[in-house]
Each structure stands twice: as structure tokens, then as C-alpha cells.
Write a protein that holds these residues in place. Structure first.
Motif, PDB file in Angstrom:
ATOM      1  N   PRO A 136       3.675  -3.592  67.973  1.00  0.00           N
ATOM      2  CA  PRO A 136       4.521  -4.354  67.047  1.00  0.00           C
ATOM      3  C   PRO A 136       4.985  -5.683  67.632  1.00  0.00           C
ATOM      4  N   CYS A 137       5.248  -6.631  66.742  1.00  0.00           N
ATOM      5  CA  CYS A 137       5.920  -7.858  67.125  1.00  0.00           C
ATOM      6  C   CYS A 137       7.434  -7.602  67.096  1.00  0.00           C
ATOM      7  N   ALA A 138       8.236  -8.655  67.154  1.00  0.00           N
ATOM      8  CA  ALA A 138       9.689  -8.503  67.095  1.00  0.00           C
ATOM      9  C   ALA A 138      10.107  -7.983  65.721  1.00  0.00           C
ATOM     10  N   TYR A 139      11.184  -7.210  65.704  1.00  0.00           N
ATOM     11  CA  TYR A 139      11.670  -6.594  64.469  1.00  0.00           C
ATOM     12  C   TYR A 139      12.580  -7.534  63.679  1.00  0.00           C
ATOM     13  N   ALA A 140      12.415  -7.527  62.371  1.00  0.00           N
ATOM     14  CA  ALA A 140      13.403  -8.169  61.496  1.00  0.00           C
ATOM     15  C   ALA A 140      14.766  -7.521  61.685  1.00  0.00           C
ATOM     16  N   ASP A 141      14.760  -6.232  61.943  1.00  0.00           N
ATOM     17  CA  ASP A 141      16.006  -5.461  62.076  1.00  0.00           C
ATOM     18  C   ASP A 141      16.840  -5.889  63.272  1.00  0.00           C
ATOM     19  N   ASN A 142      16.227  -6.565  64.252  1.00  0.00           N
ATOM     20  CA  ASN A 142      16.980  -6.972  65.437  1.00  0.00           C
ATOM     21  C   ASN A 142      18.105  -7.949  65.113  1.00  0.00           C
ATOM     22  N   LEU A 143      17.997  -8.628  63.990  1.00  0.00           N
ATOM     23  CA  LEU A 143      19.028  -9.587  63.593  1.00  0.00           C
ATOM     24  C   LEU A 143      20.108  -8.953  62.722  1.00  0.00           C
ATOM     25  N   ASP A 144      19.904  -7.721  62.276  1.00  0.00           N
ATOM     26  CA  ASP A 144      20.784  -7.142  61.250  1.00  0.00           C
ATOM     27  C   ASP A 144      22.236  -7.055  61.688  1.00  0.00           C
ATOM     28  N   ASP A 145      22.481  -6.600  62.916  1.00  0.00           N
ATOM     29  CA  ASP A 145      23.865  -6.369  63.341  1.00  0.00           C
ATOM     30  C   ASP A 145      24.688  -7.649  63.364  1.00  0.00           C
ATOM     31  N   GLU A 146      24.047  -8.769  63.638  1.00  0.00           N
ATOM     32  CA  GLU A 146      24.803 -10.017  63.717  1.00  0.00           C
ATOM     33  C   GLU A 146      24.891 -10.760  62.384  1.00  0.00           C
ATOM     34  N   LEU A 147      24.217 -10.270  61.344  1.00  0.00           N
ATOM     35  CA  LEU A 147      24.188 -11.006  60.083  1.00  0.00           C
ATOM     36  C   LEU A 147      25.567 -11.188  59.441  1.00  0.00           C
ATOM     37  N   PRO A 148      26.451 -10.169  59.437  1.00  0.00           N
ATOM     38  CA  PRO A 148      27.781 -10.429  58.865  1.00  0.00           C
ATOM     39  C   PRO A 148      28.503 -11.586  59.546  1.00  0.00           C
ATOM     40  N   GLU A 149      28.384 -11.685  60.866  1.00  0.00           N
ATOM     41  CA  GLU A 149      29.004 -12.800  61.579  1.00  0.00           C
ATOM     42  C   GLU A 149      28.283 -14.111  61.275  1.00  0.00           C
ATOM     43  N   VAL A 150      26.964 -14.060  61.151  1.00  0.00           N
ATOM     44  CA  VAL A 150      26.199 -15.256  60.782  1.00  0.00           C
ATOM     45  C   VAL A 150      26.671 -15.793  59.444  1.00  0.00           C
ATOM     46  N   VAL A 151      26.846 -14.898  58.490  1.00  0.00           N
ATOM     47  CA  VAL A 151      27.284 -15.297  57.153  1.00  0.00           C
ATOM     48  C   VAL A 151      28.707 -15.840  57.208  1.00  0.00           C
ATOM     49  N   LEU A 168       8.353 -11.641  62.139  1.00  0.00           N
ATOM     50  CA  LEU A 168       9.252 -10.493  62.163  1.00  0.00           C
ATOM     51  C   LEU A 168       8.740  -9.374  61.260  1.00  0.00           C
ATOM     52  N   VAL A 169       8.752  -8.141  61.800  1.00  0.00           N
ATOM     53  CA  VAL A 169       8.262  -6.983  61.060  1.00  0.00           C
ATOM     54  C   VAL A 169       9.414  -6.023  60.808  1.00  0.00           C
ATOM     55  N   ASP A 170       9.432  -5.423  59.632  1.00  0.00           N
ATOM     56  CA  ASP A 170      10.441  -4.427  59.277  1.00  0.00           C
ATOM     57  C   ASP A 170      10.119  -3.131  60.008  1.00  0.00           C
ATOM     58  N   VAL A 171      11.129  -2.528  60.648  1.00  0.00           N
ATOM     59  CA  VAL A 171      10.882  -1.317  61.419  1.00  0.00           C
ATOM     60  C   VAL A 171      10.382  -0.172  60.537  1.00  0.00           C
ATOM     61  N   ARG A 172      10.695  -0.196  59.254  1.00  0.00           N
ATOM     62  CA  ARG A 172      10.177   0.839  58.356  1.00  0.00           C
ATOM     63  C   ARG A 172       8.657   0.737  58.233  1.00  0.00           C
ATOM     64  N   ASP A 173       8.134  -0.481  58.268  1.00  0.00           N
ATOM     65  CA  ASP A 173       6.682  -0.651  58.226  1.00  0.00           C
ATOM     66  C   ASP A 173       6.041  -0.213  59.539  1.00  0.00           C
ATOM     67  N   VAL A 174       6.722  -0.474  60.657  1.00  0.00           N
ATOM     68  CA  VAL A 174       6.232   0.019  61.942  1.00  0.00           C
ATOM     69  C   VAL A 174       6.163   1.541  61.921  1.00  0.00           C
ATOM     70  N   ALA A 175       7.193   2.179  61.372  1.00  0.00           N
ATOM     71  CA  ALA A 175       7.231   3.642  61.309  1.00  0.00           C
ATOM     72  C   ALA A 175       6.106   4.187  60.436  1.00  0.00           C
ATOM     73  N   GLN A 176       5.849   3.537  59.305  1.00  0.00           N
ATOM     74  CA  GLN A 176       4.765   3.991  58.438  1.00  0.00           C
ATOM     75  C   GLN A 176       3.412   3.837  59.123  1.00  0.00           C
ATOM     76  N   ALA A 177       3.243   2.762  59.878  1.00  0.00           N
ATOM     77  CA  ALA A 177       2.004   2.588  60.637  1.00  0.00           C
ATOM     78  C   ALA A 177       1.873   3.663  61.706  1.00  0.00           C
ATOM     79  N   ALA A 178       2.992   4.004  62.348  1.00  0.00           N
ATOM     80  CA  ALA A 178       2.975   5.075  63.347  1.00  0.00           C
ATOM     81  C   ALA A 178       2.552   6.392  62.728  1.00  0.00           C
TER      82      ALA A 178
END
Length: 287
Positions: A136-151, A168-178
């Protein structure tokens, strides 16, 4: 029965969930004692085992059809520990092993990539009857925790600069590929990239967040200061962002599209599924 290691982490939990949604029995391996409601509520069998201590692995792998081997992020023991577990899997006559690697593990400037490259080489020589690698490449989800502060502050602070892009890849898609690699035939000996569908610079990510929440978000370049740290995890993070700043980290979504049977989720689609504060303009204000 499918064994998933590091099952309490972001990737492991997503893989366990995806397997359980298919009705697969899952043995979820965690490293710390204590209740794991996020796993038991999914119906997984939770067991404790240390990745760097191979003695109990014959019991962990007993009766298993496959294992998804995730090594914890930025762990200095991966280059030696993963091959040791490949040997344990062979001794246990495990029918199939899927190794969670990273996009372009040959990038030796980043120690955690180099460790996975060493592990992939060992897997090729392991003698396991069936093995596959997901990168996998970097996850889109890696930014999720900081998004409320970003906003809240209207600013996305980018440690990888504002010029180069990531896929950026969604971790749900990584899981489905797994899941596909764990359960489908005809994929043995393959390495499979899992990259998101579009190259995204930090300003483009800020634009997409802006569209999602209804207020302007700007990308701010945050240049790390000081020397590269010597501690392993900190050095991995620093060299990773330094590499991204110069070279980006993009890949083709074509392999992931084939594994999923559909295009991978875009970052806009990822954002649409998050609970973010959205500004709604009053009716008497112009749009």
C-alpha cells in the motif's frame, strides 16, 4: 481460519472487519493483554502473542488456512522478525501467507521501507507453498485524526511540502485487497500495489476538505527543523517526510482496481464518509 497480526491497529482492524463481513473465521493477534471489544464485537478470536518471540506461534497458527502478517509501524525488529515468522509459518505448514509491505520498499533512504524490502526477499526464499505481498501507499485515513483541528483553524499543515503529490488510499480498500489475496486462488508469488486513484498535493487535499466542510482551508508548508533524529521511529518519520517533500509518493491504481473489481475510493469519497463539522450559509447570505 485466518490469522491477522497487529489486529488492534488501523490496518489489522480493517482487515479483520472485512474478513468477518465475508463470514471468515478470524484469529486476531494482539501484543498486549486486556479486553479488545473492537475485535470481540466483530466475532474474532483474540489471542496474545509477541511477533518477536516465535515459540508460541505453532499454537497461534494451528488449524489456520492463511495468515495476514502486519508488522507494527516503524518497528526496528521487522527486518529480522518477519523472516523468523516466515520460518515459523513454514514449520507449522501454513497453507498461505500474505505479507503487508509498502509501496516501493526498495527506497533505502527510508529505514522502514528497507526493512520491508529485506523481508520480501526472505519471503521469496521461505519455501512457503503460497505467499503474496500487498504494497500500500500512504493512507487517506492518516489525516483523519487531525481533520477537526484543520477545519477549526482553516489550515492544513503539510510536513511533506506543497508541491509534490501522494496517492492516498482508503484503508478499507487496502483491507478488501487483503481479503482477495488471503482467499482467492491464482495469485501466488505476486506483489500487488495498492495505490489511491489520484495524485494529491497538499493544496489539492486542502481544496477537497474545503469543499466537504464549506469553509476555506489552505495548505501550509511546515519544514521540519534540526538534524535527522537517531531514534529509529523518529528517524523513519523524518526520512519519510523528507523523501515525500522531494519526490512525492504516488503510484498507479490499476492493480488495486483489478483486486477490488472497481476503482479505489477517491479522497473526496473518503471525506464524504467522515463526520466533520460542515458550515451551512444562512439563507440570506450569497452562496
Amino acid at each position: 481460519m485466518i490469522v491477522v497480526t497487529a489486529a488492534g491497529g488501523r490496518t489489522g482492524l480493517a482487515v479483520v472487519r472485512a474478513l468477518r463481513e465475508r463470514g471468515e473465521d478470524v484469529r486476531a493477534v494482539v501484543s498486549r493483554r486486556g479486553p479488545r471489544p473492537e475485535l470481540t464485537e466483530l466475532g474474532a478470536e483474540v489471542v496474545r502473542a509477541e511477533l518477536t518471540q516465535p515459540l508460541p506461534w505453532s499454537e497461534v497458527l494451528a488449524g489456520a488456512d492463511a495468515m495476514y502478517l502486519i508488522w507494527p509501524n516503524f518497528d526496528p525488529d521487522e527486518a529480522e522478525g518477519a523472516p523468523a515468522l516466515f520460518r515459523e509459518a513454514r514449520r507449522a505448514e501454513l497453507p498461505r501467507l500474505v505479507y503487508h509491505s509498502v509501496l516501493r520498499p526498495q527506497l533505502r533512504a527510508m529505514p522502514h521501507h528497507a526493512a520491508k524490502d529485506v523481508a520480501e526477499e526472505a519471503l521469496d526464499a521461505s519455501g512457503l507453498p503460497s505467499w503474496r505481498v500487498l504494497q500500500p501507499c500512504a493512507y487517506a485515513d492518516n489525516l483523519d485524526d487531525e481533520l477537526p483541528e484543520v477545519v477549526a483553524r482553516g489550515e492544513l499543515r503539510s510536513l511533506w511540502g506543497v508541491r509534490t503529490a501522494q496517492s492516498l488510499v482508503d484503508v478499507r480498500d487496502v483491507a478488501q485487497a487483503a481479503v482477495a489475496l488471503l482467499t482467492e486462488d491464482g495469485l501466488d508469488g505476486g506483489t500487488f500495489e495498492a495505490a489511491g486513484p489520484e495524485p494529491l498535493t497538499a493544496p489539492r487535499i486542502a481544496e477537497l476538505i474545503s469543499a466537504r466542510v464549506g469553509r476555506e482551508i489552505v495548505a501550509e508548508d511546515v519544514v521540519p527543523g534540526g538534524e535527522v533524529p537517531t531514534a529509529y521511529a523518529a528517524r523513519c518519520r523524518r526520512t519519510m517526510f523528507d523523501h515525500y517533500r522531494v519526490h512525492g509518493f504516488t503510484g498507479s491504481p490499476r492493480v488495486l482496481t483489478d483486486l477490488l473489481g472497481r476503482p479505489p475510493r477517491s479522497y473526496a469519497e473518503h471525506l464524504a464518509d467522515l463526520d466533520l463539522p460542515v458550515e451551512v450559509l444562512p439563507d440570506d447570505e450569497p452562496a
